[in-house]
Design a protein around this motif. Sequence first.
Motif, mmCIF file in Angstrom:
data_model
loop_
_atom_site.group_PDB
_atom_site.id
_atom_site.type_symbol
_atom_site.label_atom_id
_atom_site.label_comp_id
_atom_site.label_asym_id
_atom_site.label_seq_id
_atom_site.Cartn_x
_atom_site.Cartn_y
_atom_site.Cartn_z
ATOM 1 N N ILE A 98 0.631 -1.156 -0.359
ATOM 2 C CA ILE A 98 -0.172 0.180 0.378
ATOM 3 C C ILE A 98 1.062 1.256 -0.054
ATOM 4 N N GLY A 99 0.861 2.178 -1.028
ATOM 5 C CA GLY A 99 0.936 2.400 -1.035
ATOM 6 C C GLY A 99 0.510 4.806 -1.012
ATOM 7 N N GLU A 100 0.805 5.858 -1.612
ATOM 8 C CA GLU A 100 0.381 6.840 -0.536
ATOM 9 C C GLU A 100 -0.786 7.042 -1.529
ATOM 10 N N ALA A 101 -0.387 7.366 -2.756
ATOM 11 C CA ALA A 101 -1.137 8.366 -4.011
ATOM 12 C C ALA A 101 -0.887 7.708 -4.987
ATOM 13 N N PRO A 102 -1.466 8.200 -6.818
ATOM 14 C CA PRO A 102 -1.051 7.908 -7.532
ATOM 15 C C PRO A 102 -0.289 9.221 -7.980
ATOM 16 N N GLY A 103 1.250 8.528 -8.692
ATOM 17 C CA GLY A 103 1.832 10.433 -9.138
ATOM 18 C C GLY A 103 0.973 10.270 -11.368
ATOM 19 N N ARG A 104 2.087 11.366 -11.541
ATOM 20 C CA ARG A 104 1.768 11.469 -12.606
ATOM 21 C C ARG A 104 1.216 10.378 -13.508
ATOM 22 N N VAL A 176 2.668 -4.919 3.610
ATOM 23 C CA VAL A 176 4.023 -3.703 3.115
ATOM 24 C C VAL A 176 3.508 -2.198 2.992
ATOM 25 N N SER A 177 3.304 -1.794 3.892
ATOM 26 C CA SER A 177 2.711 -0.061 4.220
ATOM 27 C C SER A 177 4.599 0.507 3.368
ATOM 28 N N LEU A 178 3.876 1.224 2.168
ATOM 29 C CA LEU A 178 5.362 1.950 1.398
ATOM 30 C C LEU A 178 5.329 3.318 1.908
ATOM 31 N N GLY A 179 5.913 3.706 2.735
ATOM 32 C CA GLY A 179 6.632 5.712 2.722
ATOM 33 C C GLY A 179 5.261 6.172 3.669
ATOM 34 N N ARG A 180 5.979 6.849 4.300
ATOM 35 C CA ARG A 180 5.521 7.635 5.765
ATOM 36 C C ARG A 180 3.770 8.035 5.786
ATOM 37 N N ILE A 181 3.193 8.166 4.714
ATOM 38 C CA ILE A 181 1.944 8.340 4.403
ATOM 39 C C ILE A 181 1.248 7.508 5.002
ATOM 40 N N SER A 182 1.430 6.037 4.278
ATOM 41 C CA SER A 182 0.893 4.588 4.312
ATOM 42 C C SER A 182 1.147 4.544 5.703
ATOM 43 N N SER A 183 2.239 4.188 5.831
ATOM 44 C CA SER A 183 2.135 3.815 7.226
ATOM 45 C C SER A 183 1.743 4.499 8.431
ATOM 46 N N PRO A 207 -0.816 -8.341 9.587
ATOM 47 C CA PRO A 207 0.515 -7.571 9.947
ATOM 48 C C PRO A 207 1.012 -7.090 8.844
ATOM 49 N N VAL A 208 1.161 -5.584 9.518
ATOM 50 C CA VAL A 208 2.446 -4.409 8.111
ATOM 51 C C VAL A 208 3.193 -4.239 9.110
ATOM 52 N N MET A 209 3.635 -4.309 7.773
ATOM 53 C CA MET A 209 5.518 -4.282 7.803
ATOM 54 C C MET A 209 5.727 -2.422 7.033
ATOM 55 N N PRO A 210 5.874 -1.595 7.787
ATOM 56 C CA PRO A 210 6.336 -0.175 7.131
ATOM 57 C C PRO A 210 7.687 -0.134 6.305
ATOM 58 N N THR A 211 7.618 0.474 5.746
ATOM 59 C CA THR A 211 9.271 0.372 4.757
ATOM 60 C C THR A 211 9.460 1.892 4.244
ATOM 61 N N PHE A 212 10.478 2.138 3.967
ATOM 62 C CA PHE A 212 10.277 3.108 2.649
ATOM 63 C C PHE A 212 9.851 3.022 1.340
ATOM 64 N N HIS A 213 9.375 4.280 0.915
ATOM 65 C CA HIS A 213 8.635 4.311 -0.186
ATOM 66 C C HIS A 213 9.565 4.001 -1.849
ATOM 67 N N PRO A 214 9.314 3.559 -2.448
ATOM 68 C CA PRO A 214 10.164 3.819 -3.566
ATOM 69 C C PRO A 214 10.848 4.878 -3.989
ATOM 70 N N ALA A 215 9.954 6.017 -3.853
ATOM 71 C CA ALA A 215 10.702 7.233 -4.024
ATOM 72 C C ALA A 215 11.584 7.973 -3.423
ATOM 73 N N TYR A 216 11.637 7.194 -2.101
ATOM 74 C CA TYR A 216 12.651 7.722 -1.733
ATOM 75 C C TYR A 216 14.264 7.264 -1.548
ATOM 76 N N LEU A 217 14.060 6.147 -2.402
ATOM 77 C CA LEU A 217 14.950 5.214 -2.287
ATOM 78 C C LEU A 217 15.390 5.361 -3.677
ATOM 79 N N LEU A 218 14.367 6.125 -4.360
ATOM 80 C CA LEU A 218 15.605 6.318 -6.158
ATOM 81 C C LEU A 218 16.684 8.302 -5.473
ATOM 82 N N ARG A 219 15.518 8.394 -4.409
ATOM 83 C CA ARG A 219 16.710 9.898 -4.230
ATOM 84 C C ARG A 219 17.483 9.422 -3.410
ATOM 85 N N ASN A 220 17.059 8.421 -2.237
ATOM 86 C CA ASN A 220 18.504 7.665 -1.599
ATOM 87 C C ASN A 220 18.985 6.714 -1.939
ATOM 88 N N PRO A 221 19.878 5.871 -2.626
ATOM 89 C CA PRO A 221 19.724 4.246 -3.118
ATOM 90 C C PRO A 221 20.789 3.958 -2.361
#
Length: 245
Positions: A98-104, A176-183, A207-221
């Motif tokens: 589960i992510g946050e919201a759709p992008g472009r 798996v909750s992806l990123g701050r908003i979802s988690s 059970p929910v495992m929060p982890t970093f959002h993939p967009a964050y990983l693009l900025r912080n590989p």
Amino acid sequence: MNIAEDIRTILTFYRTLGFERLPLKFSSKFEVQSSKAKEDEHSGANPSIVTRCSSEDKKAAIEELRREIGDCDRCRLSEGRKNIVFGEGNPDARLMFIGEAPGREEDIQARPFVGDAGKLLTRLIEKMGLSREEVYIGNIVKCRPPQNRDPEEDEMATCSVFIDRQIRIISPKIIVSLGRISSQTLMSTKVPISKLRGRFFEYKDIPVMPTFHPAYLLRNPKDKWLVWEDVQKVMERLKESGEQI
Ligand code: URA
């Protein structure tokens, strides 16, 4: 077991999930619940009762939910969107992202996680030995916020009832909750994602495992290995419970 009892159980199933109308197609394989599960269902205590339904029932319930959302204008995000991004994948998935919201790109294609961040998520799912078709992918809000801003509280409050319904229908073994908003939304907390990630929490007994959002990983590989650690815990937990994904 009689037909009236079966029908009552099916009607209760859909009512519990918040439906006002019935899907047109039913599977004849609907599994009637134990009386304990029925008690839980009436009290709303056990959302996992839905696992007793066949994948066809879940597919029908998901399709009906999509119809119910319709051409939604329940919040202001409808004004700028091209498409509603409902979510996609296996309605009977054991694992849900589960992510946050759709992008472009998601807004254009009406599919979740298909832009650059989505490609990274797809690679992660494949590294886990799975495919996008085997899991279910959704978002807290279903329409793209203007300029990809964070969704606002009232937008999330309006829309998150639908991801809640998707979770209850699919009834995954792990989210798996992806990123701050979802988690933070699933956990009802404002604790930063850096503090939430890597440990299991629960959303309505799931059970929910929060982890970093993939967009964050693009900025912080350099933080990719942390996400890899998080999803390995997910895989271990699924294996421990004897669950085939
Ligand atoms: N980011 C999200 O949180 N969700 C998407 O669907 C795409 C990007």
